[in-house]
Write a protein that holds these residues in place. Structure first.
Motif, PDB file in Angstrom:
ATOM      1  N   ARG A 175     -72.080  24.258  -4.308  1.00 57.67           N
ATOM      2  CA  ARG A 175     -71.231  24.919  -5.216  1.00 57.67           C
ATOM      3  C   ARG A 175     -70.140  24.049  -3.529  1.00 57.67           C
ATOM      4  O   ARG A 175     -71.153  22.976  -2.646  1.00 57.67           O
ATOM      5  CB  ARG A 175     -70.564  26.057  -3.934  1.00 57.67           C
ATOM      6  CG  ARG A 175     -71.680  27.006  -4.875  1.00 57.67           C
ATOM      7  CD  ARG A 175     -70.558  27.947  -4.437  1.00 57.67           C
ATOM      8  NE  ARG A 175     -70.762  29.610  -4.860  1.00 57.67           N
ATOM      9  CZ  ARG A 175     -72.165  30.143  -4.238  1.00 57.67           C
ATOM     10  NH1 ARG A 175     -73.125  29.606  -3.247  1.00 57.67           N
ATOM     11  NH2 ARG A 175     -72.699  31.639  -5.144  1.00 57.67           N
ATOM     12  N   TYR A 176     -69.271  23.183  -3.972  1.00 57.26           N
ATOM     13  CA  TYR A 176     -68.133  22.075  -2.624  1.00 57.26           C
ATOM     14  C   TYR A 176     -67.516  22.862  -2.154  1.00 57.26           C
ATOM     15  O   TYR A 176     -66.750  22.523  -1.480  1.00 57.26           O
ATOM     16  CB  TYR A 176     -68.194  21.419  -4.041  1.00 57.26           C
ATOM     17  CG  TYR A 176     -68.468  19.969  -4.612  1.00 57.26           C
ATOM     18  CD1 TYR A 176     -70.001  19.432  -3.250  1.00 57.26           C
ATOM     19  CD2 TYR A 176     -68.777  19.362  -5.616  1.00 57.26           C
ATOM     20  CE1 TYR A 176     -70.855  18.466  -4.049  1.00 57.26           C
ATOM     21  CE2 TYR A 176     -69.356  18.420  -5.890  1.00 57.26           C
ATOM     22  CZ  TYR A 176     -70.126  17.986  -5.550  1.00 57.26           C
ATOM     23  OH  TYR A 176     -71.601  16.766  -5.186  1.00 57.26           O
ATOM     24  N   THR A 177     -67.186  23.638  -3.169  1.00 55.77           N
ATOM     25  CA  THR A 177     -65.599  24.791  -2.492  1.00 55.77           C
ATOM     26  C   THR A 177     -65.865  26.265  -2.702  1.00 55.77           C
ATOM     27  O   THR A 177     -67.140  26.900  -3.547  1.00 55.77           O
ATOM     28  CB  THR A 177     -64.417  24.808  -3.439  1.00 55.77           C
ATOM     29  OG1 THR A 177     -64.644  24.812  -4.454  1.00 55.77           O
ATOM     30  CG2 THR A 177     -64.362  23.234  -2.548  1.00 55.77           C
ATOM     31  N   HIS A 178     -65.505  27.822  -2.255  1.00 56.23           N
ATOM     32  CA  HIS A 178     -65.823  29.138  -2.058  1.00 56.23           C
ATOM     33  C   HIS A 178     -64.990  28.957  -1.203  1.00 56.23           C
ATOM     34  O   HIS A 178     -64.407  28.470  -0.098  1.00 56.23           O
ATOM     35  CB  HIS A 178     -67.603  28.776  -1.646  1.00 56.23           C
ATOM     36  CG  HIS A 178     -67.423  30.506  -2.137  1.00 56.23           C
ATOM     37  ND1 HIS A 178     -67.419  31.852  -1.575  1.00 56.23           N
ATOM     38  CD2 HIS A 178     -68.485  31.003  -3.363  1.00 56.23           C
ATOM     39  CE1 HIS A 178     -67.801  32.908  -1.850  1.00 56.23           C
ATOM     40  NE2 HIS A 178     -68.590  32.510  -3.317  1.00 56.23           N
ATOM     41  N   PRO A 179     -64.218  30.477  -1.853  1.00 63.88           N
ATOM     42  CA  PRO A 179     -63.475  31.324  -0.467  1.00 63.88           C
ATOM     43  C   PRO A 179     -64.373  31.438   0.800  1.00 63.88           C
ATOM     44  O   PRO A 179     -63.071  31.576   1.343  1.00 63.88           O
ATOM     45  CB  PRO A 179     -63.488  32.695  -1.740  1.00 63.88           C
ATOM     46  CG  PRO A 179     -62.999  32.132  -3.167  1.00 63.88           C
ATOM     47  CD  PRO A 179     -64.882  31.716  -3.039  1.00 63.88           C
TER      48      PRO A 179
ATOM     49  N   TYR B 264     -57.942  22.082  -0.990  1.00 58.62           N
ATOM     50  CA  TYR B 264     -57.329  21.740  -2.410  1.00 58.62           C
ATOM     51  C   TYR B 264     -57.467  23.195  -3.230  1.00 58.62           C
ATOM     52  O   TYR B 264     -57.226  24.078  -3.327  1.00 58.62           O
ATOM     53  CB  TYR B 264     -57.426  20.647  -2.652  1.00 58.62           C
ATOM     54  CG  TYR B 264     -57.841  20.330  -4.357  1.00 58.62           C
ATOM     55  CD1 TYR B 264     -55.629  19.907  -4.376  1.00 58.62           C
ATOM     56  CD2 TYR B 264     -57.949  20.578  -5.234  1.00 58.62           C
ATOM     57  CE1 TYR B 264     -54.661  20.291  -5.334  1.00 58.62           C
ATOM     58  CE2 TYR B 264     -57.370  20.453  -6.652  1.00 58.62           C
ATOM     59  CZ  TYR B 264     -55.992  20.217  -7.049  1.00 58.62           C
ATOM     60  OH  TYR B 264     -55.823  20.579  -8.131  1.00 58.62           O
ATOM     61  N   ALA B 265     -59.195  23.125  -3.557  1.00 58.56           N
ATOM     62  CA  ALA B 265     -58.734  24.778  -3.474  1.00 58.56           C
ATOM     63  C   ALA B 265     -58.592  26.206  -3.646  1.00 58.56           C
ATOM     64  O   ALA B 265     -58.158  26.775  -4.235  1.00 58.56           O
ATOM     65  CB  ALA B 265     -60.363  24.717  -3.976  1.00 58.56           C
ATOM     66  N   GLU B 266     -58.599  25.896  -2.102  1.00 58.96           N
ATOM     67  CA  GLU B 266     -58.051  27.337  -1.468  1.00 58.96           C
ATOM     68  C   GLU B 266     -56.540  27.115  -1.502  1.00 58.96           C
ATOM     69  O   GLU B 266     -56.021  28.266  -1.626  1.00 58.96           O
ATOM     70  CB  GLU B 266     -57.945  26.992   0.108  1.00 58.96           C
ATOM     71  CG  GLU B 266     -59.894  27.659   0.030  1.00 58.96           C
ATOM     72  CD  GLU B 266     -59.992  28.781  -0.098  1.00 58.96           C
ATOM     73  OE1 GLU B 266     -59.383  30.297  -0.239  1.00 58.96           O
ATOM     74  OE2 GLU B 266     -60.918  28.835  -1.060  1.00 58.96           O
TER      75      GLU B 266
ATOM     76  N   PHE C 274     -60.926  33.385  -6.983  1.00 59.75           N
ATOM     77  CA  PHE C 274     -61.786  32.404  -6.694  1.00 59.75           C
ATOM     78  C   PHE C 274     -61.658  30.722  -7.047  1.00 59.75           C
ATOM     79  O   PHE C 274     -61.713  31.142  -7.655  1.00 59.75           O
ATOM     80  CB  PHE C 274     -63.194  32.427  -6.326  1.00 59.75           C
ATOM     81  CG  PHE C 274     -64.369  33.019  -7.260  1.00 59.75           C
ATOM     82  CD1 PHE C 274     -64.519  31.760  -8.229  1.00 59.75           C
ATOM     83  CD2 PHE C 274     -63.715  34.562  -8.096  1.00 59.75           C
ATOM     84  CE1 PHE C 274     -65.561  31.622  -9.506  1.00 59.75           C
ATOM     85  CE2 PHE C 274     -64.912  33.685  -9.094  1.00 59.75           C
ATOM     86  CZ  PHE C 274     -65.335  33.231 -10.187  1.00 59.75           C
ATOM     87  N   ILE C 275     -61.616  29.920  -6.492  1.00 60.47           N
ATOM     88  CA  ILE C 275     -61.800  29.032  -7.373  1.00 60.47           C
ATOM     89  C   ILE C 275     -63.548  27.734  -6.783  1.00 60.47           C
ATOM     90  O   ILE C 275     -63.180  27.766  -5.770  1.00 60.47           O
ATOM     91  CB  ILE C 275     -60.631  28.203  -7.041  1.00 60.47           C
ATOM     92  CG1 ILE C 275     -59.180  27.996  -7.949  1.00 60.47           C
ATOM     93  CG2 ILE C 275     -61.365  26.163  -7.558  1.00 60.47           C
ATOM     94  CD1 ILE C 275     -58.073  27.262  -7.803  1.00 60.47           C
ATOM     95  N   THR C 276     -63.631  27.942  -7.934  1.00 61.80           N
ATOM     96  CA  THR C 276     -65.551  26.888  -6.952  1.00 61.80           C
ATOM     97  C   THR C 276     -65.435  25.466  -7.728  1.00 61.80           C
ATOM     98  O   THR C 276     -65.654  25.497  -8.824  1.00 61.80           O
ATOM     99  CB  THR C 276     -66.615  28.049  -7.338  1.00 61.80           C
ATOM    100  OG1 THR C 276     -66.572  28.612  -6.432  1.00 61.80           O
ATOM    101  CG2 THR C 276     -67.642  27.308  -6.941  1.00 61.80           C
TER     102      THR C 276
ATOM    103  N   ARG D 171     -70.512  30.019   2.340  1.00 60.37           N
ATOM    104  CA  ARG D 171     -71.208  30.014   0.951  1.00 60.37           C
ATOM    105  C   ARG D 171     -71.098  28.303   0.341  1.00 60.37           C
ATOM    106  O   ARG D 171     -71.775  27.517  -0.552  1.00 60.37           O
ATOM    107  CB  ARG D 171     -70.749  31.179  -0.586  1.00 60.37           C
ATOM    108  CG  ARG D 171     -70.745  32.430   0.647  1.00 60.37           C
ATOM    109  CD  ARG D 171     -72.412  32.693  -0.285  1.00 60.37           C
ATOM    110  NE  ARG D 171     -71.668  34.250   0.379  1.00 60.37           N
ATOM    111  CZ  ARG D 171     -73.241  35.604   0.491  1.00 60.37           C
ATOM    112  NH1 ARG D 171     -73.920  34.450  -0.376  1.00 60.37           N
ATOM    113  NH2 ARG D 171     -72.938  36.455  -0.052  1.00 60.37           N
ATOM    114  N   ILE D 172     -70.410  27.507   1.178  1.00 61.29           N
ATOM    115  CA  ILE D 172     -70.841  26.058   0.782  1.00 61.29           C
ATOM    116  C   ILE D 172     -71.724  25.659   0.872  1.00 61.29           C
ATOM    117  O   ILE D 172     -73.053  25.676   1.364  1.00 61.29           O
ATOM    118  CB  ILE D 172     -69.097  24.886   1.129  1.00 61.29           C
ATOM    119  CG1 ILE D 172     -68.018  25.677   0.677  1.00 61.29           C
ATOM    120  CG2 ILE D 172     -69.045  23.640   0.430  1.00 61.29           C
ATOM    121  CD1 ILE D 172     -66.982  25.114   2.047  1.00 61.29           C
ATOM    122  N   GLY D 173     -72.542  25.252  -0.331  1.00 56.81           N
ATOM    123  CA  GLY D 173     -73.590  24.067  -0.369  1.00 56.81           C
ATOM    124  C   GLY D 173     -74.988  24.929  -1.386  1.00 56.81           C
ATOM    125  O   GLY D 173     -76.259  25.292  -1.053  1.00 56.81           O
TER     126      GLY D 173
END
Length: 536
Positions: free
Chosen positions: A97-101, A75-77, A87-89, A105-107
């Motif tokens: 982080r739940y999301t990352h480009p 969804y974020a991407e 970026f949308i984190t 990097r998630i977590g």
């Protein structure tokens, strides 16, 4: 020695410097404004994206699942791709982080500040994270009870903002260059025109020329008036103001408002050249020259020069009087020679008694006339004038009569002898002319009264001519009852000027009663009263 820069060149350099400074300052302001506008636009964009994601029901639903990243990362991407943010984190309240480009990097912990968002307030900041420096917005995600359950961060890298700003710089630079080119071209054209008008003269030379011409203009004795094509005064030097009795500042004043006579005003604005015209003002006799000034085919106005002819006219009047005396003496000498020949002839013929009678009779007549004038008039100039006019009248066949009450002491109290010659001489001359011109109708007679009493000089001259027509402006320069000739029409105008100068009065009438010393059917009567007790 280096030649000084001309005014046109100095003006060009000054214009170029000013244009360059203005364009540079404008470009700097525009640059700053463009940068500020780009930064504000980026901040507004990331706040809008972050708030939109935080308010999305799908985000809240995904946070309630055991693995939020499974639904939130795609969804974020998708949102990032649609909104062009970098970026949308989405993270939990501990910054994990739940999301990352970069999925790897998630977590990991979010790099940046989250305290204001945890307190329920959205904010923006510029911070250096895993993607480098960026402008980011961090907003809280609320559940149904209004508690913060997660955070959303959206950001645009400074490099992306700079790229957008650089795109704006190209038209800005083009506009600045165009303004600079137009300014330089305009400055060059203005400088070229100025160079033509100043003829390439340097400012120091212009100042020197102006000071030199200004000094000459105001020091010359001759009056100078420049009148524009619209009839307004462009320039008037000190001498002209003095001669015309004008105030200090008459620049741009219409000639019609200067208080000049109609003839003089017409000479000032005449489209034709006027040369050596005599014009009478209240106190002066002026010699006027008016020359139209033209530039190519356009008439710019008139250059008028004025010279004071008053003193010269007075001297001319005195000279005319002296010439009249000389002519009279010459005529008397001729007449005396004839009588002398007659006396000698009588003696040679033996008629001694008749010879003696003829000689003594002529002597007694001349002496009686002289004694009468000198006894009545103590002013020597006036006495000489009257004697000369008596002799002239005798030659012309005019009976010049001095009334019994004629009596005048020395005029040193206030009347200039030259003005006496002007007033009385011109009045008697005009009276004799009128009397002689109408001698066929009645005997030519001129009656003169001159007396001074009670602080007043009284002068009356009456003639046996036809009189003066009603409404005639006889004291205007150029008025005359005789055919137009050079020099006509000035005598009475000079009389009127002299009378006004003393603050006196002059009256004109037709006919005078016999008891006043004139013929019962007399012609013109001129009466002048001058205050002689006050100084001029």
């Amino acid at each position: 020695m280096t030649k000084p820069w001309t005014l046109a060149r100095q003006f060009l350099v000054l214009q170029l410097v000013l244009v360059s400074l203005l364009v540079g300052a404008g470009a700097a302001v525009a640059y700053h404004y463009a940068g500020s506008a780009t930064d504000d636009k980026a901040r507004q964009a990331v706040v809008a994206v972050a708030e939109t994601v935080a308010d999305s029901p799908s985000v809240t639903a995904a946070l309630a699942t055991p693995d939020p990243s499974r639904d939130l990362q795609p969804y974020a991407e998708q949102v990032r791709a649609d909104t062009a943010v970098d970026f949308i984190t989405i993270m939990d309240t501990h910054g994990i982080r739940y999301t990352h480009p970069d999925p790897e990097r998630i977590g990991e912990p979010f790099i940046g500040n989250i305290d204001q968002a945890l307190a329920g307030h959205a904010f923006t900041e510029t911070y250096t994270g895993t993607l480098g420096p960026s402008v980011r917005a961090v907003v809280p995600v609320f559940d149904e009870d209004g508690d913060v359950v997660a955070l959303v961060a959206a950001g645009i890298t400074v490099e992306a903002i700079a790229a957008e700003f650089n795109e704006r710089l190209l038209p800005l630079a083009a506009v600045a260059a165009a303004v600079l080119v137009v300014g330089v071209a305009g400055s060059y054209l203005v400088s070229a025109r100025l160079g033509r008008q100043t003829r390439g003269v340097a400012p120091a030379e212009l100042r020197s020329m102006f000071e030199y011409y200004e000094a000459i203009l105001h020091s010359v004795k001759e009056g100078l008036v420049l009148v524009g094509g619209d009839g307004r005064v462009v320039l008037c030097n000190d001498a002209a103001r003095d001669l015309l009795g004008l105030p200090a500042d008459v620049h741009d004043t219409p000639v019609a408002d200067l208080g000049l006579t109609d003839e003089l005003a017409a000479a000032f604005t005449s489209p034709d050249a006027r040369s050596d015209e005599l014009h009478l003002t209240e106190t002066r006799l002026l010699l006027v020259n008016s020359m139209p000034v033209r530039s190519r085919d356009r008439r710019m106005g008139n250059a008028v020069t004025l010279r004071d002819h008053t003193e010269l006219q007075n001297l001319t009047g005195e000279l005319d009087t002296v010439r009249g005396f000389a002519d009279t003496l010459h005529a008397q000498a001729h007449e005396s020679a004839n009588r002398l020949h007659a006396v000698i002839s009588l003696i040679e013929l033996g008629h001694v008694d008749r010879a003696v009678a003829l000689a003594t009779d002529e002597l007694e007549t001349a002496q009686e006339l002289t004694d009468r004038v000198v006894g009545a008039v103590a002013e020597p100039v006036l006495a000489a004038l009257l004697l000369g006019k008596l002799s002239e009248a005798s030659e012309r066949g005019v009976d010049l009569v001095l009334t019994a009450d004629t009596a005048m002491q020395d005029s040193g109290e206030g009347v200039d002898p030259r003005d006496l010659i002007t007033i009385l001489g011109n009045l008697i001359d005009n009276a004799m002319d009128a009397a002689v011109e109408h001698a066929a109708e009645r005997a030519p007679t001129v009656t003169v009264t001159v007396r001074s009493d009670a602080g007043e000089l009284f002068v009356r001259v009456a003639d046996s001519g036809p009189g003066v027509a009603d409404g005639a402006d006889i004291f205007r320069r150029g008025w005359s009852t005789k055919p137009s000739e050079n020099g006509r029409g000035l005598g009475l105008a000079l009389v009127g000027q002299a009378v006004r100068r003393y603050g006196g009065g002059i009256e004109v009438a037709n006919g005078i009663a016999p008891e006043d010393g004139g013929p019962s059917d007399g012609g013109a009567v001129f009466t002048v009263r001058l205050p002689i007790s006050s100084s001029r």
